[in-house]
Design a protein around this motif. Structure first.
Motif, PDB file in Angstrom:
ATOM      1  N   ASP A 120      -2.186 -55.628 -66.390  1.00 15.24           N
ATOM      2  CA  ASP A 120      -1.949 -54.226 -66.709  1.00 15.24           C
ATOM      3  C   ASP A 120      -0.864 -54.112 -67.785  1.00 15.24           C
ATOM      4  N   PRO A 121      -1.234 -53.690 -68.999  1.00 10.57           N
ATOM      5  CA  PRO A 121      -0.247 -53.580 -70.079  1.00 10.57           C
ATOM      6  C   PRO A 121       0.937 -52.675 -69.721  1.00 10.57           C
ATOM      7  N   LYS A 122       0.661 -51.601 -68.986  1.00  3.54           N
ATOM      8  CA  LYS A 122       1.735 -50.677 -68.604  1.00  3.54           C
ATOM      9  C   LYS A 122       2.718 -51.350 -67.654  1.00  3.54           C
ATOM     10  N   SER A 123       2.217 -52.175 -66.746  1.00  4.03           N
ATOM     11  CA  SER A 123       3.071 -52.914 -65.821  1.00  4.03           C
ATOM     12  C   SER A 123       3.963 -53.906 -66.570  1.00  4.03           C
ATOM     13  N   ILE A 124       3.400 -54.569 -67.558  1.00  2.19           N
ATOM     14  CA  ILE A 124       4.179 -55.504 -68.388  1.00  2.19           C
ATOM     15  C   ILE A 124       5.285 -54.739 -69.107  1.00  2.19           C
ATOM     16  N   ALA A 125       4.923 -53.618 -69.718  1.00  2.00           N
ATOM     17  CA  ALA A 125       5.897 -52.818 -70.468  1.00  2.00           C
ATOM     18  C   ALA A 125       7.007 -52.299 -69.564  1.00  2.00           C
ATOM     19  N   GLN A 126       6.653 -51.799 -68.389  1.00  4.14           N
ATOM     20  CA  GLN A 126       7.666 -51.270 -67.471  1.00  4.14           C
ATOM     21  C   GLN A 126       8.610 -52.371 -66.998  1.00  4.14           C
ATOM     22  N   SER A 127       8.072 -53.543 -66.754  1.00  3.99           N
ATOM     23  CA  SER A 127       8.905 -54.671 -66.329  1.00  3.99           C
ATOM     24  C   SER A 127       9.878 -55.068 -67.440  1.00  3.99           C
ATOM     25  N   LEU A 128       9.370 -55.168 -68.666  1.00  5.17           N
ATOM     26  CA  LEU A 128      10.239 -55.513 -69.796  1.00  5.17           C
ATOM     27  C   LEU A 128      11.301 -54.440 -70.020  1.00  5.17           C
ATOM     28  N   ALA A 136       0.309 -53.994 -74.394  1.00  7.04           N
ATOM     29  CA  ALA A 136       1.629 -53.832 -73.784  1.00  7.04           C
ATOM     30  C   ALA A 136       2.662 -53.397 -74.821  1.00  7.04           C
ATOM     31  N   LYS A 137       2.479 -53.801 -76.074  1.00  7.78           N
ATOM     32  CA  LYS A 137       3.383 -53.343 -77.136  1.00  7.78           C
ATOM     33  C   LYS A 137       3.317 -51.823 -77.267  1.00  7.78           C
ATOM     34  N   GLY A 138       2.099 -51.290 -77.268  1.00  8.93           N
ATOM     35  CA  GLY A 138       1.932 -49.841 -77.353  1.00  8.93           C
ATOM     36  C   GLY A 138       2.536 -49.134 -76.144  1.00  8.93           C
ATOM     37  N   GLU A 139       2.336 -49.718 -74.973  1.00 11.53           N
ATOM     38  CA  GLU A 139       2.912 -49.141 -73.751  1.00 11.53           C
ATOM     39  C   GLU A 139       4.437 -49.208 -73.780  1.00 11.53           C
ATOM     40  N   LEU A 140       4.974 -50.270 -74.353  1.00  9.04           N
ATOM     41  CA  LEU A 140       6.421 -50.411 -74.465  1.00  9.04           C
ATOM     42  C   LEU A 140       6.994 -49.353 -75.408  1.00  9.04           C
ATOM     43  N   ARG A 141       6.304 -49.143 -76.532  1.00 12.20           N
ATOM     44  CA  ARG A 141       6.745 -48.070 -77.443  1.00 12.20           C
ATOM     45  C   ARG A 141       6.751 -46.731 -76.727  1.00 12.20           C
ATOM     46  N   ALA A 142       5.701 -46.437 -75.984  1.00 15.49           N
ATOM     47  CA  ALA A 142       5.600 -45.173 -75.257  1.00 15.49           C
ATOM     48  C   ALA A 142       6.685 -45.067 -74.195  1.00 15.49           C
ATOM     49  N   ALA A 143       6.964 -46.161 -73.497  1.00 20.41           N
ATOM     50  CA  ALA A 143       7.980 -46.158 -72.439  1.00 20.41           C
ATOM     51  C   ALA A 143       9.362 -45.828 -72.982  1.00 20.41           C
ATOM     52  N   PHE A 144       9.602 -46.219 -74.218  1.00 18.19           N
ATOM     53  CA  PHE A 144      10.895 -45.939 -74.854  1.00 18.19           C
ATOM     54  C   PHE A 144      10.843 -44.692 -75.747  1.00 18.19           C
ATOM     55  N   GLY A 145       9.736 -43.958 -75.688  1.00 17.25           N
ATOM     56  CA  GLY A 145       9.611 -42.739 -76.483  1.00 17.25           C
ATOM     57  C   GLY A 145       9.519 -42.996 -77.969  1.00 17.25           C
TER      58      GLY A 145
END
Length: 93
Positions: free
Chosen positions: A30-38, A82-91
């Motif tokens: 799950d890319p979102k799970s990876i991003a949230q963990s990072l 996950a890169k895209g999800e990470l960008r979204a997680a950090f706004g």
């Protein structure tokens, strides 16, 4: 080439001075799970040298680049997402 020399990137990932990563974070599907963990790891780290966003994205990019051709198409797709999800997680959309 000695085995230790071949595994230096694994050592960096496991013992990075920037982040304490959750176990098996890069093997999740799950890319979102990876991003949230990072994101959690980067925000909790007291040893990182740059912003939480930069540290998290750098670790993800480092892992993708070092895995190189060893990544399956599916795994690469998950990690790139996950890169895209990470960008979204950090706004940072």
């Amino acid at each position: 080439m000695p085995t230790d020399a071949k595994r230096w990137s694994q050592d960096v990932t496991e013992h990075s001075n920037a982040l304490d990563l959750e176990e098996d974070v890069f093997t999740r599907d799950d890319p979102k799970s990876i991003a949230q963990s990072l994101k959690r790891s980067a925000e909790q780290s007291k040893r990182r040298k740059s912003s939480p966003y930069q540290s998290a994205m750098s670790m993800l990019t480092f892992y993708i680049n070092r895995a190189g051709d060893g990544l399956s198409a599916h795994r690469r797709k998950v990690l790139e997402a996950a890169k895209g999800e990470l960008r979204a997680a950090f706004g940072r959309d």
